[in-house]
Design a protein around this motif. Structure first.
Motif, mmCIF file in Angstrom:
data_model
loop_
_atom_site.group_PDB
_atom_site.id
_atom_site.type_symbol
_atom_site.label_atom_id
_atom_site.label_comp_id
_atom_site.label_asym_id
_atom_site.label_seq_id
_atom_site.Cartn_x
_atom_site.Cartn_y
_atom_site.Cartn_z
ATOM 1 N N PRO A 415 0.813 -1.221 0.000
ATOM 2 C CA PRO A 415 0.000 0.000 0.000
ATOM 3 C C PRO A 415 0.841 1.264 0.000
ATOM 4 N N PHE A 416 0.166 2.385 -0.190
ATOM 5 C CA PHE A 416 0.827 3.684 -0.059
ATOM 6 C C PHE A 416 1.202 3.951 1.397
ATOM 7 N N SER A 417 0.373 3.468 2.291
ATOM 8 C CA SER A 417 0.613 3.643 3.724
ATOM 9 C C SER A 417 0.030 2.427 4.425
ATOM 10 N N PRO A 418 0.655 1.974 5.519
ATOM 11 C CA PRO A 418 0.124 0.794 6.210
ATOM 12 C C PRO A 418 -1.151 1.063 6.990
ATOM 13 N N ASP A 419 -1.510 2.345 7.154
ATOM 14 C CA ASP A 419 -2.740 2.653 7.881
ATOM 15 C C ASP A 419 -3.601 3.608 7.072
ATOM 16 N N GLY A 420 -4.835 3.803 7.537
ATOM 17 C CA GLY A 420 -5.801 4.605 6.802
ATOM 18 C C GLY A 420 -5.599 6.088 6.993
ATOM 19 N N GLY A 421 -6.463 6.866 6.387
ATOM 20 C CA GLY A 421 -6.254 8.300 6.340
ATOM 21 C C GLY A 421 -6.869 9.109 7.453
ATOM 22 N N LEU A 422 -7.646 8.496 8.344
ATOM 23 C CA LEU A 422 -8.338 9.252 9.390
ATOM 24 C C LEU A 422 -7.894 8.778 10.767
ATOM 25 N N LYS A 423 -7.705 9.754 11.677
ATOM 26 C CA LYS A 423 -7.288 9.408 13.032
ATOM 27 C C LYS A 423 -8.056 10.231 14.053
ATOM 28 N N LEU A 424 -8.217 9.641 15.224
ATOM 29 C CA LEU A 424 -8.818 10.331 16.359
ATOM 30 C C LEU A 424 -7.726 11.071 17.123
ATOM 31 N N LEU A 425 -7.997 12.335 17.433
ATOM 32 C CA LEU A 425 -7.145 13.118 18.320
ATOM 33 C C LEU A 425 -7.916 13.378 19.607
ATOM 34 N N GLN A 426 -7.232 13.327 20.738
ATOM 35 C CA GLN A 426 -7.904 13.630 21.989
ATOM 36 C C GLN A 426 -6.899 14.129 23.012
ATOM 37 N N GLY A 427 -7.398 14.896 23.937
ATOM 38 C CA GLY A 427 -6.570 15.485 24.980
ATOM 39 C C GLY A 427 -7.401 16.509 25.729
ATOM 40 N N ASN A 428 -6.724 17.439 26.388
ATOM 41 C CA ASN A 428 -7.477 18.385 27.205
ATOM 42 C C ASN A 428 -8.199 19.458 26.386
#
Length: 611
Positions: A415-428
């Motif tokens: 693949p172009f990348s081993p993971d997909g294009g969307l990610k969850l960000l979280q913090g304060n």
């Protein structure tokens, strides 16, 4: 190939989380399944009203209780290039339905607005809520109990999700979605983006910019970049609601006309009086929703679907969260590079093997559920085929067995990348989504002082005045559904891209949307809870150090001592409450759920989303 254990784990978790609401949805919907035509339930006066204006031949059939009647629900208007070809479809569908022994009626039209036209303008504040208006308009169209199946004509951003949400409220009816196809390719997306950046820098004028845009958006059909509209078409394929391979066949061609006619005939076959009764409620289940998320990740699709898929799933009694997207993203490889995640457009993607090849690769890798019901029959394998005309007759054959351009589509093991294009960000600062498929690795972590803005025009003014030549994280807040309808802020992309190209570390953090065209600048979007609801974003001040780390999934302010003692900065949202139709959407702003719950204005009374 056995199903990937993470895909199975996420699916099981969704099923468990959704058990109560899904069971209630299916109980309610299955009670409406019938063994005869819907209009057989109507009284004679009601029925006479419903066919009074029909041609005599159709009227004779509608008087019979055995022949199925097809609903046509369309989002046609001739201002949207993607929807202009739909003008001819109802006549084709009526002809095809009659030839197949049934009838078809135009049940209703739904509104359709173009984010490309309203981008950066007041109309964009109505855009997201138009999805729910479309859902309600769809329900009204189907409310007459005259229809045994439905075909839905729609393409673009909020329109397909709205049609599907409305259709799921009539989940006892079979459904097929019918697209229009993409316009022919114009100038390259790279050239278009470069002209936009030159305009943002003041190096070319409006005339040059308009000429560039006109060469890009130049004819009937869907815009050819891989934004929300074309992500919609991918989803309708991988979730089994198109005829296989229908998504990217160009408009006004013999193959497109044949597919439209075939959709009508197939919809009649799926009706309760047909040979393969397949109601929509049985097609859109937990496995189909997971397949949709996987397809979105594997193709680098639109961030808007972190809202829309949530709302669609809710309409079927299914609860998904951003954690589901993020966990699947960790194991789903990126198989396609289509602008803004690459240089190719969807016509190039289609020619290289298209959705059929991507689905085949995902099936081989065990990343999607094969055991699903679809409009084409049982099994997702149907969607590894492509349509063609054999001496004028519509037939299907296997899609390309390997990519015809590995710069556009790659196999799952390379693949172009081993993971997909969307990610969850979280913090304060809350929870947000980020699309990283077009963001280079060196730009995925930004730690810099905050610059706070309450609208995108203020940021652009600061840029034009030369005040942004530095490292910074732009906080554009009070852009959530409750504040002003959650507009897209794609207008910021050229300016932020120029600053990034000049060597500055820049990022965007907002409780608004970016768009299906989210690009190379890291953008934490849909921040929840939104600033107007007292979310932490409302407490940020200029100079606070903000860290956006797309690799680790962090979105935080590096806390100053007085962080929790602050009160939200007062903001005047009154200008966003009235004018240009905004006053009509006051209730929508007041009742919209948070972004992670789809920013929906209606939910089932018993609905809860468990994390």
């Amino acid at each position: 190939m056995a199903l990937h254990h993470v895909v199975q784990l996420v699916t099981d978790r969704i099923s468990n989380r959704s058990k109560i609401t899904r069971d209630r949805y299916l109980t309610r919907t299955r009670a409406a399944y019938g063994k005869k035509t819907e209009r057989g339930r109507l009284g004679c006066t009601n029925l006479a009203h419903a066919f009074a204006a029909m041609p005599d031949a159709d009227k004779l059939r509608l008087k019979e209780a055995e022949r199925p009647n097809l609903a046509i629900v369309s989002s046609y208007n001739d201002m949207l290039s993607a929807h202009q070809p739909l003008a001819a479809y109802p006549a084709l569908i009526k002809q095809a339905a009659f030839a197949a022994g049934g009838t078809a009626q135009f049940a209703g039209g739904v509104p359709a607005m173009c984010d490309g036209v309203t981008q950066g303008e007041t109309g964009m504040e109505l855009s997201l809520f138009s999805r729910d208006v479309i859902a309600m308009a769809t329900a009204i169209a189907l409310s007459h109990q005259m229809y045994d199946a439905a075909v839905y004509l729609g393409v673009c951003d909020k329109i397909v999700p709205g049609l599907l949400i409305g259709a799921l409220s009539f989940g006892h009816l079979p459904a097929i979605f019918v697209p229009a196809g993409p316009m022919s390719s114009g100038i390259s997306n790279r050239d278009k983006a470069q002209t936009r950046q030159l305009f943002a820098q003041g190096k070319v004028g409006r005339a040059e910019l308009l000429e560039s845009e006109s060469q890009s958006y130049h004819g009937p059909g869907t815009c050819t970049f891989y934004g929300t509209a074309n992500s919609n078409q991918m989803l309708m394929e991988i979730m089994g609601l198109h005829l296989p391979g229908a998504a990217f066949v160009p408009p006004n061609t013999p193959l497109r006309e044949a597919l439209t006619r075939a959709a009508a005939q197939r919809a009649l076959q799926l009706s309760a009086t047909g040979t393969e009764f397949t109601p929509l409620a049985e097609v859109i289940n937990e496995r189909a929703i997971v397949n949709g998320i996987v397809g979105l990740l594997a193709t680098g699709g639109s961030t808007n679907h972190t809202l829309h898929l949530v709302a669609i799933a809710q309409a079927a009694g299914i609860a998904i969260t951003w954690d589901d997207f993020s966990e699947l993203s960790a194991v789903v490889p990126l198989l396609a590079r289509v602008y803004p995640n690459g240089g190719a457009d969807v016509n190039h993607f289609h020619a290289a093997g298209g959705i059929g090849l991507v689905i085949a690769e995902l099936l081989k890798a065990g990343l999607v559920h094969a055991d699903v019901k679809t409009a084409a029959g049982d099994g997702l394998e149907h969607y590894t085929q492509e349509p063609y005309l054999n001496e004028g007759k519509l037939e299907w054959r296997p899609s390309a067995s390997e990519s015809l351009d590995t710069n556009v589509i790659r196999p799952a093991d390379r693949p172009f990348s081993p993971d997909g294009g969307l990610k969850l960000l979280q913090g304060n600062l809350g929870r947000a989504m980020i699309k990283v498929s077009a963001v280079k690795p060196q730009h995925r972590i930004v730690q810099a002082p905050a610059l706070v803005f309450h609208n995108q025009d203020d940021l652009l003014m600061a840029y034009q005045q030369g005040m942004l030549a530095r490292d910074f994280v732009a906080i554009v807040r009070y852009q959530g559904p409750g504040a002003n309808g959650m507009p897209e802020l794609h207008k910021l992309t050229p300016a932020l891209s120029v600053l990034q190209d000049q060597g500055f570390n820049v990022a965007l953090v907002t409780d608004g949307r970016m768009s299906g065209a989210s690009g190379k600048v890291p953008a934490a979007i849909h921040v929840s809870p939104e600033a107007l609801a007292g979310g932490p974003l409302s407490l940020v001040q200029d100079g606070d150090i903000v860290r956006l780390d797309a690799d680790s999934g962090e979105l935080s302010i590096l806390e100053p001592a007085d962080w929790f003692e602050r009160t939200p900065v007062p903001v005047d949202i009154e200008p966003h409450q009235t004018g240009f139709g905004r006053e009509l959407f006051a209730a929508a702003r007041q009742h919209a759920s948070i972004a992670e719950q789809g920013a929906a204005t209606f939910q089932h009374p018993d609905w809860t989303v468990a994390r």
